[in-house]
Design a protein around this motif. Sequence first.
Motif, mmCIF file in Angstrom:
data_model
loop_
_atom_site.group_PDB
_atom_site.id
_atom_site.type_symbol
_atom_site.label_atom_id
_atom_site.label_comp_id
_atom_site.label_asym_id
_atom_site.label_seq_id
_atom_site.Cartn_x
_atom_site.Cartn_y
_atom_site.Cartn_z
ATOM 1 N N GLY A 154 -4.469 74.392 59.865
ATOM 2 C CA GLY A 154 -4.367 75.064 58.517
ATOM 3 C C GLY A 154 -3.660 73.894 57.973
ATOM 4 O O GLY A 154 -3.947 74.175 56.070
ATOM 5 N N THR A 157 -6.035 72.402 54.908
ATOM 6 C CA THR A 157 -6.471 72.993 53.371
ATOM 7 C C THR A 157 -6.022 72.357 52.546
ATOM 8 O O THR A 157 -6.818 71.847 50.912
ATOM 9 C CB THR A 157 -5.622 75.193 53.656
ATOM 10 O OG1 THR A 157 -6.123 75.195 54.976
ATOM 11 C CG2 THR A 157 -6.906 74.970 51.717
ATOM 12 N N GLN A 285 -5.357 84.381 52.729
ATOM 13 C CA GLN A 285 -6.578 83.579 52.552
ATOM 14 C C GLN A 285 -6.969 83.789 51.662
ATOM 15 O O GLN A 285 -7.692 82.896 50.746
ATOM 16 C CB GLN A 285 -7.253 83.388 53.933
ATOM 17 C CG GLN A 285 -8.437 82.560 53.615
ATOM 18 C CD GLN A 285 -8.184 81.265 54.221
ATOM 19 O OE1 GLN A 285 -6.929 80.775 54.086
ATOM 20 N NE2 GLN A 285 -8.387 80.392 54.953
ATOM 21 N N MET A 288 -4.521 83.062 48.490
ATOM 22 C CA MET A 288 -4.138 81.659 48.449
ATOM 23 C C MET A 288 -5.046 80.918 47.763
ATOM 24 O O MET A 288 -4.804 79.723 47.581
ATOM 25 C CB MET A 288 -3.914 80.660 50.212
ATOM 26 C CG MET A 288 -3.332 79.645 49.689
ATOM 27 S SD MET A 288 -2.828 78.769 51.100
ATOM 28 C CE MET A 288 -4.935 79.079 51.721
ATOM 29 N N SER A 289 -6.303 80.548 48.822
ATOM 30 C CA SER A 289 -7.700 79.900 47.786
ATOM 31 C C SER A 289 -7.922 80.232 46.543
ATOM 32 O O SER A 289 -7.718 79.105 45.502
ATOM 33 C CB SER A 289 -8.867 80.222 49.138
ATOM 34 O OG SER A 289 -8.289 80.026 49.981
ATOM 35 N N ASN A 292 -5.400 78.225 44.583
ATOM 36 C CA ASN A 292 -5.541 76.307 45.421
ATOM 37 C C ASN A 292 -6.767 75.984 44.153
ATOM 38 O O ASN A 292 -6.341 74.805 43.589
ATOM 39 C CB ASN A 292 -6.015 76.597 46.588
ATOM 40 C CG ASN A 292 -6.124 75.399 46.783
ATOM 41 O OD1 ASN A 292 -5.011 73.755 46.648
ATOM 42 N ND2 ASN A 292 -5.660 75.337 49.010
ATOM 43 N N ILE A 383 1.659 75.800 50.444
ATOM 44 C CA ILE A 383 0.128 76.292 50.908
ATOM 45 C C ILE A 383 0.748 75.829 52.278
ATOM 46 O O ILE A 383 -0.656 76.330 53.236
ATOM 47 C CB ILE A 383 -0.827 75.112 49.556
ATOM 48 C CG1 ILE A 383 -1.443 75.514 48.652
ATOM 49 C CG2 ILE A 383 -2.395 74.504 50.743
ATOM 50 C CD1 ILE A 383 -1.774 75.106 47.458
ATOM 51 N N SER A 386 1.094 78.772 54.183
ATOM 52 C CA SER A 386 0.155 79.632 54.111
ATOM 53 C C SER A 386 -0.585 79.168 54.912
ATOM 54 O O SER A 386 -1.239 80.092 55.724
ATOM 55 C CB SER A 386 -0.051 80.064 53.172
ATOM 56 O OG SER A 386 0.447 80.687 51.927
ATOM 57 N N SER A 387 -1.497 78.169 54.996
ATOM 58 C CA SER A 387 -2.856 78.010 55.674
ATOM 59 C C SER A 387 -2.089 77.969 57.133
ATOM 60 O O SER A 387 -2.330 77.903 57.884
ATOM 61 C CB SER A 387 -2.753 76.535 54.856
ATOM 62 O OG SER A 387 -3.322 76.605 54.008
ATOM 63 N N ASN A 391 -4.459 80.574 59.220
ATOM 64 C CA ASN A 391 -5.579 80.229 60.834
ATOM 65 C C ASN A 391 -4.901 80.712 61.953
ATOM 66 O O ASN A 391 -5.767 81.307 62.813
ATOM 67 C CB ASN A 391 -5.432 78.676 60.938
ATOM 68 C CG ASN A 391 -6.245 78.121 60.059
ATOM 69 O OD1 ASN A 391 -7.702 77.817 59.917
ATOM 70 N ND2 ASN A 391 -5.833 77.116 58.559
ATOM 71 N N ASN A 411 -13.487 81.979 56.879
ATOM 72 C CA ASN A 411 -13.514 80.561 56.399
ATOM 73 C C ASN A 411 -14.159 81.014 54.627
ATOM 74 O O ASN A 411 -14.393 80.332 53.477
ATOM 75 C CB ASN A 411 -15.145 79.733 56.901
ATOM 76 C CG ASN A 411 -14.127 78.087 57.907
ATOM 77 O OD1 ASN A 411 -13.863 78.090 57.277
ATOM 78 N ND2 ASN A 411 -13.816 78.785 58.837
ATOM 79 N N GLN A 414 -12.299 81.904 52.784
ATOM 80 C CA GLN A 414 -11.197 80.781 51.592
ATOM 81 C C GLN A 414 -12.385 80.314 50.341
ATOM 82 O O GLN A 414 -11.973 80.266 49.221
ATOM 83 C CB GLN A 414 -11.405 79.874 52.831
ATOM 84 C CG GLN A 414 -10.989 78.250 51.812
ATOM 85 C CD GLN A 414 -11.175 77.319 53.100
ATOM 86 O OE1 GLN A 414 -11.743 76.867 53.506
ATOM 87 N NE2 GLN A 414 -9.412 76.803 53.356
#
Length: 497
Positions: A154, A157, A285, A288-289, A292, A383, A386-387, A391, A411, A414
């Motif tokens: 994680g 990421t 996810q 967050m992505s 990100n 990040i 969270s990552s 995971n 994935n 993400q």
Amino acid sequence: MTETVPKPGPGVGGRTANPRRWSILVLLCCMQFMLLLDDTVVNVALPSIRTDLGFSLAGLTWVVNAYVVAFGGFLLLGGRLADTLGRRRVFLIGTAVFAAASLANGLAQNPATLVASRAVQGLGGALAAPAALSMVAVLFTDPKERTRALGVWGALTGLGGATGVVLSGVLTDLVSWRWIFFVNLPVAALPLLLVPRLAPESRRAGVRRFDLLGAVTVTAGSSALSYGLLNTPEHGWRSARCLVALAAAAVLLAAFVVREATARDPLVPLGFFRRRRPMTANIAQILMSSANFGTFLLLTLYIQQVLAYSPMRAGLSYAGFFVGIFLGFGTAAPLVPRIGVRPIMVGGLGCIAAGMYWFANAPADGHYWANLFPGFVVMALGIAWSSFTINIAGVSDVPEREAGLASGVLNASQQLGGAIGLAVLVTLASDRTAGRLHSGTAPRLAQLDGIHLAFGVGGTVLVVGAVLTALLIGRLKPASVPPMVVLEDQDDVEVRN
């Protein structure tokens, strides 16, 4: 001939752990790091690529989008192929495709070749990424070890995304943009050479049918969804191109659901989506992505176009991000076994929101240590937290025979989150900037106002996401519960040297 992994080690359920598991993890992490790096590695290099290859401004976005569309579109298929054909085999095929496409990218002499090679690179990533994560979940049978292994996974990421921006700026300034692709070759060579020697093969035993119709509909639907979302910043939500793509995605994904409900051996059993903890992890996810992907692009615009940093200085400015990533990983690893997944995941989403709010107030004459560094550290800390936990939760409560599927869904979330983040945040920023320009605001200040709006909206969405995650994720304390990947009958998984 079917056999268990040789030699004893920490394990559960009568199974022994592979004594080479940590070496295998290092190799798999090298490839995962490279896959994540390539989501952002072209950002700072885009102006140089445009000049050298003669891209139009509209066409230049597809140097990024072609990779994201192919990666996101094929991930579920890649995860299921790993379960069915063999996780090691699919990982090696994906890594080889990724490496070959990276070479083609670096040698490209025209826009069409580069965009096509980026799409093939995304396809290779879609095969390699879920196969690699499912290998990690299967290799580590001890709950404490799996927590550490998935935590390392994680942490990659945010680290991969930040490294991509730094590497892009340094290589573009010192050598050439082509080297942002050439550096992939030695990294890919390591797992291609060593994984076949170290890692055993594993797959679902006894499966002879493959849900081809399900594979076609979900791949086409996911690709159409990514394509439609990624076109919105340039063409707008109401454009025919975006509406047709999104409508096609809705029809294809609906057809996929109908197919999976009736198939004898579905690509994705619909019961998978009723598992609360993995599905909550996938929602987190996506959120967050979206932050990100959108953040890296918007911050690059702010740093280069508002603060007027050079490509190298822009890349090196992300040093604060590395501080936050390592701080987050170093604190999450001991905290998760003690207090559980939920507090760390919720706290991580909250920190990302705080970082976005910080950048929503960045001034036009900002200074690195006062206005960039604190935001980088807080956001990267979030990040990492969270990552780390996403995971772990994303493959919890999942039968081992569906490890590749769970990895593919995680994935895919993400990449979907990245596409949504780029579409929504960049569109918000662009529309606000255009409105300010129309009212007579100076271009630099108009762009800054658009960036502020996008960060403010993103931060608010993540606060809501943190609240929902706290309510839905449930309690999970990896060090004190049974394995997160549920080990079923020994006959369910076929392992070969």
